[in-house]
Design a protein around this motif. Structure first.
Motif, PDB file in Angstrom:
ATOM      1  N   ASN A 146       0.851  -1.150  -0.011  1.00 26.17           N
ATOM      2  CA  ASN A 146       0.146   0.055   0.059  1.00 26.17           C
ATOM      3  C   ASN A 146       0.896   1.352  -0.073  1.00 26.17           C
ATOM      4  O   ASN A 146       0.198   2.256   0.401  1.00 26.17           O
ATOM      5  CB  ASN A 146      -0.958  -0.159   1.173  1.00 26.17           C
ATOM      6  N   GLY A 147       2.098   1.039  -0.221  1.00 27.63           N
ATOM      7  CA  GLY A 147       3.226   2.324  -0.159  1.00 27.63           C
ATOM      8  C   GLY A 147       3.506   2.943  -1.599  1.00 27.63           C
ATOM      9  O   GLY A 147       2.748   2.517  -2.702  1.00 27.63           O
ATOM     10  N   GLU A 148       4.383   3.796  -1.350  1.00 27.81           N
ATOM     11  CA  GLU A 148       4.585   4.437  -2.803  1.00 27.81           C
ATOM     12  C   GLU A 148       5.763   3.587  -3.394  1.00 27.81           C
ATOM     13  O   GLU A 148       5.969   3.738  -4.664  1.00 27.81           O
ATOM     14  CB  GLU A 148       5.354   6.051  -2.315  1.00 27.81           C
ATOM     15  N   ILE A 149       6.595   3.217  -2.562  1.00 26.88           N
ATOM     16  CA  ILE A 149       7.687   2.493  -3.060  1.00 26.88           C
ATOM     17  C   ILE A 149       7.537   0.805  -3.204  1.00 26.88           C
ATOM     18  O   ILE A 149       7.364   0.424  -2.071  1.00 26.88           O
ATOM     19  CB  ILE A 149       9.180   2.970  -2.767  1.00 26.88           C
ATOM     20  N   THR A 150       7.688   0.418  -4.203  1.00 28.97           N
ATOM     21  CA  THR A 150       7.589  -1.123  -4.302  1.00 28.97           C
ATOM     22  C   THR A 150       8.791  -1.894  -4.289  1.00 28.97           C
ATOM     23  O   THR A 150      10.063  -1.521  -4.815  1.00 28.97           O
ATOM     24  CB  THR A 150       7.082  -1.685  -5.920  1.00 28.97           C
ATOM     25  N   MET A 151       8.833  -2.724  -3.280  1.00 29.66           N
ATOM     26  CA  MET A 151       9.963  -3.429  -2.610  1.00 29.66           C
ATOM     27  C   MET A 151      10.119  -4.794  -3.280  1.00 29.66           C
ATOM     28  O   MET A 151       9.407  -5.639  -2.856  1.00 29.66           O
ATOM     29  CB  MET A 151      10.134  -3.299  -1.058  1.00 29.66           C
ATOM     30  N   ILE A 152      11.285  -5.088  -4.038  1.00 23.55           N
ATOM     31  CA  ILE A 152      11.737  -6.295  -4.348  1.00 23.55           C
ATOM     32  C   ILE A 152      12.747  -6.818  -3.805  1.00 23.55           C
ATOM     33  O   ILE A 152      13.748  -6.095  -3.650  1.00 23.55           O
ATOM     34  CB  ILE A 152      12.078  -6.371  -6.079  1.00 23.55           C
ATOM     35  N   SER A 153      12.882  -8.194  -2.789  1.00 26.27           N
ATOM     36  CA  SER A 153      13.858  -8.579  -2.274  1.00 26.27           C
ATOM     37  C   SER A 153      14.323 -10.096  -2.525  1.00 26.27           C
ATOM     38  O   SER A 153      13.697 -10.462  -3.207  1.00 26.27           O
ATOM     39  CB  SER A 153      13.554  -8.483  -0.537  1.00 26.27           C
ATOM     40  N   PHE A 154      15.376 -10.457  -2.077  1.00 21.56           N
ATOM     41  CA  PHE A 154      15.916 -11.581  -2.337  1.00 21.56           C
ATOM     42  C   PHE A 154      16.378 -12.624  -1.142  1.00 21.56           C
ATOM     43  O   PHE A 154      16.664 -11.727  -0.297  1.00 21.56           O
ATOM     44  CB  PHE A 154      17.257 -11.769  -3.257  1.00 21.56           C
ATOM     45  N   ASP A 155      16.176 -13.784  -1.120  1.00 19.12           N
ATOM     46  CA  ASP A 155      16.690 -14.791   0.131  1.00 19.12           C
ATOM     47  C   ASP A 155      15.381 -15.360   0.679  1.00 19.12           C
ATOM     48  O   ASP A 155      15.379 -16.474   0.875  1.00 19.12           O
ATOM     49  CB  ASP A 155      17.454 -13.981   1.184  1.00 19.12           C
ATOM     50  N   ALA A 156      14.387 -14.695   1.172  1.00 17.64           N
ATOM     51  CA  ALA A 156      13.313 -14.802   1.943  1.00 17.64           C
ATOM     52  C   ALA A 156      13.718 -15.504   3.423  1.00 17.64           C
ATOM     53  O   ALA A 156      13.157 -16.824   3.678  1.00 17.64           O
ATOM     54  CB  ALA A 156      12.460 -16.000   0.923  1.00 17.64           C
ATOM     55  N   ALA A 157      14.317 -14.763   4.091  1.00 16.36           N
ATOM     56  CA  ALA A 157      14.492 -15.180   5.403  1.00 16.36           C
ATOM     57  C   ALA A 157      13.178 -15.090   6.176  1.00 16.36           C
ATOM     58  O   ALA A 157      12.347 -14.202   5.757  1.00 16.36           O
ATOM     59  CB  ALA A 157      15.805 -14.493   6.101  1.00 16.36           C
ATOM     60  N   HIS A 158      13.245 -15.804   7.356  1.00 15.67           N
ATOM     61  CA  HIS A 158      11.998 -15.440   8.165  1.00 15.67           C
ATOM     62  C   HIS A 158      11.510 -14.175   8.434  1.00 15.67           C
ATOM     63  O   HIS A 158      10.365 -13.826   8.100  1.00 15.67           O
ATOM     64  CB  HIS A 158      12.026 -16.564   9.515  1.00 15.67           C
ATOM     65  N   GLU A 159      12.478 -13.333   8.792  1.00 19.48           N
ATOM     66  CA  GLU A 159      12.316 -11.943   9.271  1.00 19.48           C
ATOM     67  C   GLU A 159      11.631 -11.217   8.100  1.00 19.48           C
ATOM     68  O   GLU A 159      10.609 -10.341   8.100  1.00 19.48           O
ATOM     69  CB  GLU A 159      13.394 -11.391   9.661  1.00 19.48           C
ATOM     70  N   ASP A 199       4.298 -10.436   4.715  1.00 25.03           N
ATOM     71  CA  ASP A 199       3.000 -10.911   5.163  1.00 25.03           C
ATOM     72  C   ASP A 199       2.329  -9.428   5.697  1.00 25.03           C
ATOM     73  O   ASP A 199       1.229  -9.222   5.377  1.00 25.03           O
ATOM     74  CB  ASP A 199       3.046 -11.609   6.593  1.00 25.03           C
ATOM     75  N   GLN A 200       3.242  -8.793   6.417  1.00 25.39           N
ATOM     76  CA  GLN A 200       2.467  -7.224   6.689  1.00 25.39           C
ATOM     77  C   GLN A 200       2.534  -6.199   5.465  1.00 25.39           C
ATOM     78  O   GLN A 200       1.923  -5.130   5.504  1.00 25.39           O
ATOM     79  CB  GLN A 200       3.603  -6.609   7.614  1.00 25.39           C
ATOM     80  N   GLY A 201       2.802  -6.797   4.430  1.00 23.23           N
ATOM     81  CA  GLY A 201       2.826  -5.890   3.197  1.00 23.23           C
ATOM     82  C   GLY A 201       3.852  -5.002   2.899  1.00 23.23           C
ATOM     83  O   GLY A 201       3.877  -4.038   2.014  1.00 23.23           O
ATOM     84  N   LEU A 202       5.229  -5.020   3.746  1.00 19.27           N
ATOM     85  CA  LEU A 202       6.391  -3.841   3.542  1.00 19.27           C
ATOM     86  C   LEU A 202       7.108  -4.534   2.378  1.00 19.27           C
ATOM     87  O   LEU A 202       7.638  -3.586   1.740  1.00 19.27           O
ATOM     88  CB  LEU A 202       6.976  -4.052   4.777  1.00 19.27           C
ATOM     89  N   ILE A 203       7.344  -5.572   2.085  1.00 18.36           N
ATOM     90  CA  ILE A 203       7.959  -6.371   1.213  1.00 18.36           C
ATOM     91  C   ILE A 203       6.943  -6.563   0.212  1.00 18.36           C
ATOM     92  O   ILE A 203       6.332  -7.661   0.477  1.00 18.36           O
ATOM     93  CB  ILE A 203       9.066  -7.378   1.472  1.00 18.36           C
ATOM     94  N   ASN A 204       7.163  -6.203  -1.122  1.00 16.65           N
ATOM     95  CA  ASN A 204       6.059  -6.757  -2.005  1.00 16.65           C
ATOM     96  C   ASN A 204       6.215  -8.177  -2.577  1.00 16.65           C
ATOM     97  O   ASN A 204       5.390  -9.088  -2.642  1.00 16.65           O
ATOM     98  CB  ASN A 204       6.150  -5.980  -3.289  1.00 16.65           C
ATOM     99  N   VAL A 205       7.581  -8.652  -2.580  1.00 16.49           N
ATOM    100  CA  VAL A 205       7.916  -9.850  -3.317  1.00 16.49           C
ATOM    101  C   VAL A 205       9.170 -10.427  -2.662  1.00 16.49           C
ATOM    102  O   VAL A 205      10.109  -9.476  -2.585  1.00 16.49           O
ATOM    103  CB  VAL A 205       7.764  -9.926  -4.560  1.00 16.49           C
TER     104      VAL A 205
END
Ligand code: GYE
Length: 343
Positions: free
Chosen positions: A268-281, A287-293
């Motif tokens: 729901n934010g202005e900046i789309t976040m794409i990350s790599f690894d998928a650690a639990h944190e 899940d909270q919607g802070l990281i898009n994928v």
């Protein structure tokens, strides 16, 4: 062979005790060189493995180290000599040379960057010690200098990130005329994960004239550096739409920087976040919607390494590469994985 091994193991044991005493008397330089319990009774049938880990820069790396340590246990027939190179190639070269002089049975190592390994790998080959590469790759002409590689397909991971963004843009009806401004936080320059994820993502980005990569900067796979470079990028550009961060740790730092600049991230934010690894944190943040994928990179490589060594011990044929399977996580599917995630 057996008594050879017994001799080697007792030499190693003496070295380990010496090293431990040295460390206890004030040396911090070698404090993580050996993590084996030197006082433990060693079975002469154990397979001695020298493992040069490149560092402890990320959650992923910690999980990868733990996975290998869990698999190469005495119970499973291994004696592990562990070295943490703290992100320095020279430390890895030293560790490998020390494994050679200890005449370990196998060398496992995760090369911090791809170039510059010929000489030391030749030394291992001449000593008759099989080398198993873990996670990252080496850039060498003579492939006989290593026995096999266990890792993940980093270029495919980069492409997955690009394909996810394509679908996301379509789903949000962003037309091809509208610019999509992207910044990329890259991992350690010259590391397989940095090279592969960059090539993979750029292959997809090249198909879209409106994808505008403003800058690709080095965040060294750490939270502190990720935050620092994101702060600079936010000062420089006020039009960032997407952050592609080549690991979760940099993503944590980048999100902090963005929020401190009173900007918003994620679903729901202005900046789309794409990350790599998928650690639990990080999956919690998906899940909270802070990281898009979050594009998974699986650090659980220990069992495969143990299996490969056992195969070699039994004279079985092995492959030149073993690629670990991985997933892609968004808010839609992350919940079912959160509880079972071990890292
Ligand atoms: O993504 C990052 C780590 O090489 C796959 O290295 C590995 C990467 C991983 O520091 O978190």
């Amino acid at each position: 062979m057996k008594s050879d091994r017994t001799n080697r193991v007792s030499i190693i044991n003496v070295l380990l005790i010496g090293l431990l005493l040295f460390c206890l008397t004030g040396c911090s330089m070698f404090s993580s060189v050996v993590e084996e319990d030197p006082s433990a009774e060693i079975d002469s049938d154990l397979v001695v493995v020298g493992f040069s880990q490149l560092g402890s820069e990320s959650l992923w790396r910690t999980a990868n180290t733990a996975s290998i340590q869990r698999a190469l246990t005495k119970e499973n027939g291994f004696f592990l000599v562990f070295n943490n190179a703290r992100q320095k190639q020279e430390n890895q070269i030293k560790a490998i040379r020390s494994f050679i002089s200890q005449r370990v049975d196998y060398i496992v190592f995760s090369p911090v960057t791809e170039d510059g390994w010929e000489t030391v790998l030749l030394e291992a080959k001449e000593a008759g010690i099989p080398v198993i590469l873990a996670d990252r790759m080496v850039n060498i002409e003579d492939e006989s200098l290593y026995t096999t590689w266990v890792g993940t397909d980093m270029q495919e991971e980069g492409e997955k990130a690009g394909r996810w963004l394509e679908e996301y843009m379509q789903a949000h009806q962003r037309t091809d005329e509208e610019d999509v401004n992207i910044v990329v936080l890259q991992g350690t320059p010259g590391a397989t994960s940095q090279i592969g994820r960059t090539i993979g993502f750029n292959t997809i980005a090249d198909r879209h004239e409106n994808w505008n990569i403003l800058e690709q900067v080095n965040g060294d796979f750490t939270t502190a550096k990720g935050k620092e470079v994101m702060q600079l990028l936010l000062k420089k550009y006020d039009n960032i739409d997407v952050v592609v961060s080549q690991n979760d740790d940099m993503t944590f730092g980048a999100i902090e920087a963005i929020q401190e600049a009173s900007r918003t991230v994620g679903v729901n934010g202005e900046i789309t976040m794409i990350s790599f690894d998928a650690a639990h944190e990080a999956l919690e943040m998906v899940d909270q919607g802070l990281i898009n994928v979050d594009i998974e990179c699986n650090p659980e490589q220990g069992d495969k390494i143990a299996e490969v060594i056992s195969k070699i011990e039994h004279g079985e044929e092995i492959e030149k590469a073993y690629v670990i399977e991985e997933n892609v996580f968004t808010q839609k599917n992350v919940k079912e994985y959160l509880d079972t995630r071990t890292y």
